[in-house]
Design a protein around this motif. Structure first.
Motif, PDB file in Angstrom:
ATOM      1  N   SER A  27       8.331  -3.229  -8.837  1.00  0.00           N
ATOM      2  CA  SER A  27       8.395  -1.797  -8.557  1.00  0.00           C
ATOM      3  C   SER A  27       8.434  -0.984  -9.843  1.00  0.00           C
ATOM      4  O   SER A  27       7.708   0.008  -9.998  1.00  0.00           O
ATOM      5  CB  SER A  27       9.616  -1.483  -7.693  1.00  0.00           C
ATOM      6  OG  SER A  27       9.551  -2.165  -6.458  1.00  0.00           O
ATOM      7  N   ARG A  30       4.979  -1.057 -11.496  1.00  0.00           N
ATOM      8  CA  ARG A  30       4.004  -0.192 -10.833  1.00  0.00           C
ATOM      9  C   ARG A  30       4.308   1.288 -11.072  1.00  0.00           C
ATOM     10  O   ARG A  30       3.397   2.099 -11.222  1.00  0.00           O
ATOM     11  CB  ARG A  30       3.990  -0.482  -9.333  1.00  0.00           C
ATOM     12  CG  ARG A  30       3.485  -1.865  -8.963  1.00  0.00           C
ATOM     13  CD  ARG A  30       2.035  -2.051  -9.341  1.00  0.00           C
ATOM     14  NE  ARG A  30       1.177  -1.093  -8.646  1.00  0.00           N
ATOM     15  CZ  ARG A  30      -0.120  -0.969  -8.851  1.00  0.00           C
ATOM     16  NH1 ARG A  30      -0.705  -1.727  -9.777  1.00  0.00           N
ATOM     17  NH2 ARG A  30      -0.841  -0.089  -8.178  1.00  0.00           N
ATOM     18  N   ILE A  31       5.590   1.640 -11.103  1.00  0.00           N
ATOM     19  CA  ILE A  31       5.973   3.033 -11.357  1.00  0.00           C
ATOM     20  C   ILE A  31       5.572   3.442 -12.778  1.00  0.00           C
ATOM     21  O   ILE A  31       5.068   4.547 -13.011  1.00  0.00           O
ATOM     22  CB  ILE A  31       7.488   3.224 -11.135  1.00  0.00           C
ATOM     23  CG1 ILE A  31       7.820   3.112  -9.640  1.00  0.00           C
ATOM     24  CG2 ILE A  31       7.948   4.572 -11.687  1.00  0.00           C
ATOM     25  CD1 ILE A  31       9.293   3.041  -9.346  1.00  0.00           C
ATOM     26  N   LYS A  33       3.142   2.379 -14.490  1.00  0.00           N
ATOM     27  CA  LYS A  33       1.692   2.533 -14.569  1.00  0.00           C
ATOM     28  C   LYS A  33       1.193   3.732 -13.760  1.00  0.00           C
ATOM     29  O   LYS A  33       0.135   4.279 -14.055  1.00  0.00           O
ATOM     30  CB  LYS A  33       0.995   1.272 -14.048  1.00  0.00           C
ATOM     31  CG  LYS A  33       1.120   0.058 -14.944  1.00  0.00           C
ATOM     32  CD  LYS A  33       0.228  -1.078 -14.458  1.00  0.00           C
ATOM     33  CE  LYS A  33      -1.236  -0.692 -14.523  1.00  0.00           C
ATOM     34  NZ  LYS A  33      -2.134  -1.793 -14.118  1.00  0.00           N
ATOM     35  N   GLY A  34       1.977   4.128 -12.739  1.00  0.00           N
ATOM     36  CA  GLY A  34       1.492   5.139 -11.799  1.00  0.00           C
ATOM     37  C   GLY A  34       1.610   6.576 -12.250  1.00  0.00           C
ATOM     38  O   GLY A  34       0.848   7.435 -11.809  1.00  0.00           O
ATOM     39  N   GLY A  37       1.865  11.132 -10.286  1.00  0.00           N
ATOM     40  CA  GLY A  37       1.069  11.390  -9.090  1.00  0.00           C
ATOM     41  C   GLY A  37       0.376  12.739  -9.171  1.00  0.00           C
ATOM     42  O   GLY A  37       0.414  13.438 -10.194  1.00  0.00           O
ATOM     43  N   ASP A 213       1.006   8.870  -1.183  1.00  0.00           N
ATOM     44  CA  ASP A 213       0.398   8.299  -2.381  1.00  0.00           C
ATOM     45  C   ASP A 213       0.814   6.830  -2.488  1.00  0.00           C
ATOM     46  O   ASP A 213       2.004   6.525  -2.584  1.00  0.00           O
ATOM     47  CB  ASP A 213       0.870   9.083  -3.612  1.00  0.00           C
ATOM     48  CG  ASP A 213       0.110   8.712  -4.875  1.00  0.00           C
ATOM     49  OD1 ASP A 213      -0.380   7.576  -4.958  1.00  0.00           O
ATOM     50  OD2 ASP A 213       0.023   9.559  -5.780  1.00  0.00           O
ATOM     51  N   THR A 214      -0.148   5.919  -2.474  1.00  0.00           N
ATOM     52  CA  THR A 214       0.184   4.489  -2.512  1.00  0.00           C
ATOM     53  C   THR A 214       0.919   4.103  -3.789  1.00  0.00           C
ATOM     54  O   THR A 214       1.667   3.127  -3.798  1.00  0.00           O
ATOM     55  CB  THR A 214      -1.091   3.632  -2.391  1.00  0.00           C
ATOM     56  OG1 THR A 214      -2.040   4.034  -3.390  1.00  0.00           O
ATOM     57  CG2 THR A 214      -1.731   3.805  -1.020  1.00  0.00           C
ATOM     58  N   SER A 215       0.728   4.883  -4.858  1.00  0.00           N
ATOM     59  CA  SER A 215       1.441   4.577  -6.106  1.00  0.00           C
ATOM     60  C   SER A 215       2.935   4.856  -5.999  1.00  0.00           C
ATOM     61  O   SER A 215       3.714   4.445  -6.865  1.00  0.00           O
ATOM     62  CB  SER A 215       0.847   5.382  -7.263  1.00  0.00           C
ATOM     63  OG  SER A 215       1.111   6.774  -7.113  1.00  0.00           O
ATOM     64  N   HIS A 216       3.346   5.538  -4.933  1.00  0.00           N
ATOM     65  CA  HIS A 216       4.759   5.850  -4.741  1.00  0.00           C
ATOM     66  C   HIS A 216       5.490   4.789  -3.911  1.00  0.00           C
ATOM     67  O   HIS A 216       6.711   4.850  -3.777  1.00  0.00           O
ATOM     68  CB  HIS A 216       4.928   7.207  -4.051  1.00  0.00           C
ATOM     69  CG  HIS A 216       4.461   8.353  -4.881  1.00  0.00           C
ATOM     70  ND1 HIS A 216       4.300   9.631  -4.364  1.00  0.00           N
ATOM     71  CD2 HIS A 216       4.125   8.435  -6.194  1.00  0.00           C
ATOM     72  CE1 HIS A 216       3.886  10.435  -5.332  1.00  0.00           C
ATOM     73  NE2 HIS A 216       3.776   9.736  -6.433  1.00  0.00           N
ATOM     74  N   PRO A 218       6.355   1.740  -4.510  1.00  0.00           N
ATOM     75  CA  PRO A 218       7.452   1.023  -5.187  1.00  0.00           C
ATOM     76  C   PRO A 218       8.803   1.717  -5.074  1.00  0.00           C
ATOM     77  O   PRO A 218       9.842   1.050  -5.105  1.00  0.00           O
ATOM     78  CB  PRO A 218       6.977   0.961  -6.643  1.00  0.00           C
ATOM     79  CG  PRO A 218       5.487   0.949  -6.538  1.00  0.00           C
ATOM     80  CD  PRO A 218       5.178   1.877  -5.385  1.00  0.00           C
ATOM     81  N   SER A 272       1.217   6.499   6.284  1.00  0.00           N
ATOM     82  CA  SER A 272       0.031   6.922   5.567  1.00  0.00           C
ATOM     83  C   SER A 272      -1.135   7.157   6.520  1.00  0.00           C
ATOM     84  O   SER A 272      -1.883   8.136   6.370  1.00  0.00           O
ATOM     85  CB  SER A 272      -0.354   5.865   4.520  1.00  0.00           C
ATOM     86  OG  SER A 272      -1.492   6.254   3.793  1.00  0.00           O
TER      87      SER A 272
END
Length: 317
Positions: A27, A30-31, A33-34, A37, A213-216, A218, A272
């Motif tokens: 998590s 990924r955060i 890198k994300g 948003g 947002d799929t990046s969220h 984590p 989603s």
């Protein structure tokens, strides 16, 4: 039944620890890198269904209701005790102690979201990219975990407790402990927070323009992982679990943890998908009116049951 070899306990703890640590590490990676948003101020503070003032006051009303209700419950202090199934360990229940449950973590977070987003919508606080990002993530997390809370209580905790009572073969003290847990789950306040939390978030889902947002995602895993570690610390100090499926000493505990994480994945995907189609007027109006009805019904039912319960207590006194 309750005695387990030390090797099994160590393996269960180790497996769960590795799973949670890997989840937290993934998590955070990924955060990192994300980034923040792409959610905009207008997506958080406007609605395609309600006017801006109506959206703001609705949010503010829900948030204040949640937080004020919680404060009044805490102010009353502990009113009973909660024991483990073996009735060997008991802790106070009520007052500040309720803040140690996952349900109350989510209830408080929802209240904070609704109050802040309401104030932002009404232009009572200054907007910023960080605030918009925080509110969008908080919304996504709480919508997913509200599904988890309601379904876990309705489909796991209540049925398992009913089976334990139906097939009970222990001591009178253990029976009293189980019946007390059942009574706590049936309290008007408990019924309200385990249902209205979902209705409030579905109402918000139907009104806002916040994308998922799929990046969220984590952050959803981190919220659940944080509470799991808290539950471990709580057990280490008080020797009691609020949720039996978090007990790492149980057989297949790691599978239970993995199952909970998988549920969060499914709930995020579901939310989603609904967000993607809610632009259709028929879907948006259906979700709005259904969640509005259930929200009002839950609050009125709570008020009626609480007044009835207080009346019975007063008459018996």
């Amino acid at each position: 039944e309750f005695a387990r070899p030390s090797v099994e306990r160590k393996m269960g703890f180790t497996d769960c620890l590795l799973l949670l640590t890997a989840t937290a590490g993934f998590s955070f990676y990924r955060i990192a890198k994300g980034g923040l948003g792409t959610v905009k101020h207008a997506q958080v503070s406007t609605s395609a269904l309600l006017s801006t003032p109506a959206l703001g006051y609705m949010r503010l009303g829900i948030g204040l209701f949640q937080l004020i209700l919680l404060i009044t419950r805490i102010a009353k202090g502990p009113f009973t005790s909660l024991c483990n199934d073996e009735a060997t360990v008991c802790i106070p229940y009520g007052g500040l102690w309720i803040l140690s449950t996952f349900t109350m973590w989510c209830w408080v977070a929802q209240g904070v979201y609704f109050v802040l987003s309401g104030l932002l919508t009404l232009d009572k606080i200054r907007s910023s990219d960080n605030l918009v990002f925080f509110l969008s993530v908080l919304y996504e997390v709480q919508l997913c975990v509200s599904l988890l809370v309601t379904l876990a209580v309705s489909c796991i905790l209540v049925p398992v407790l009913a089976l334990k009572l139906q097939n009970f073969s222990g001591t009178p003290k253990q029976l009293a402990a189980l019946k007390n847990r059942e009574a706590l789950l049936n309290l008007p306040f408990a019924v309200l927070v385990h249902t209205a939390n979902l209705w409030f978030m579905l109402l918000e889902l139907s009104c806002n323009k916040i994308p998922f947002d799929t990046s969220h995602f984590p952050f959803v895993l981190l919220w659940a992982t944080l509470y799991a570690f808290f539950a471990w610390a709580f057990f280490h100090v008080h020797r009691i679990w609020y949720y039996f499926f978090l007990d790492y000493q149980r057989y297949g505990a790691a599978l239970a943890y993995a199952g909970l994480m998988l549920c969060l994945v499914v709930f995020f995907r579901l939310a989603s998908a609904v967000t993607a189609v809610k632009g259709r007027p028929a879907v948006q109006h259906m979700v709005f009116f259904l969640s509005l009805f259930l929200s009002v019904f839950s609050v009125l039912l709570y008020a009626a049951k609480e007044l009835s319960r207080q009346g019975l207590v007063a008459s018996s006194a």
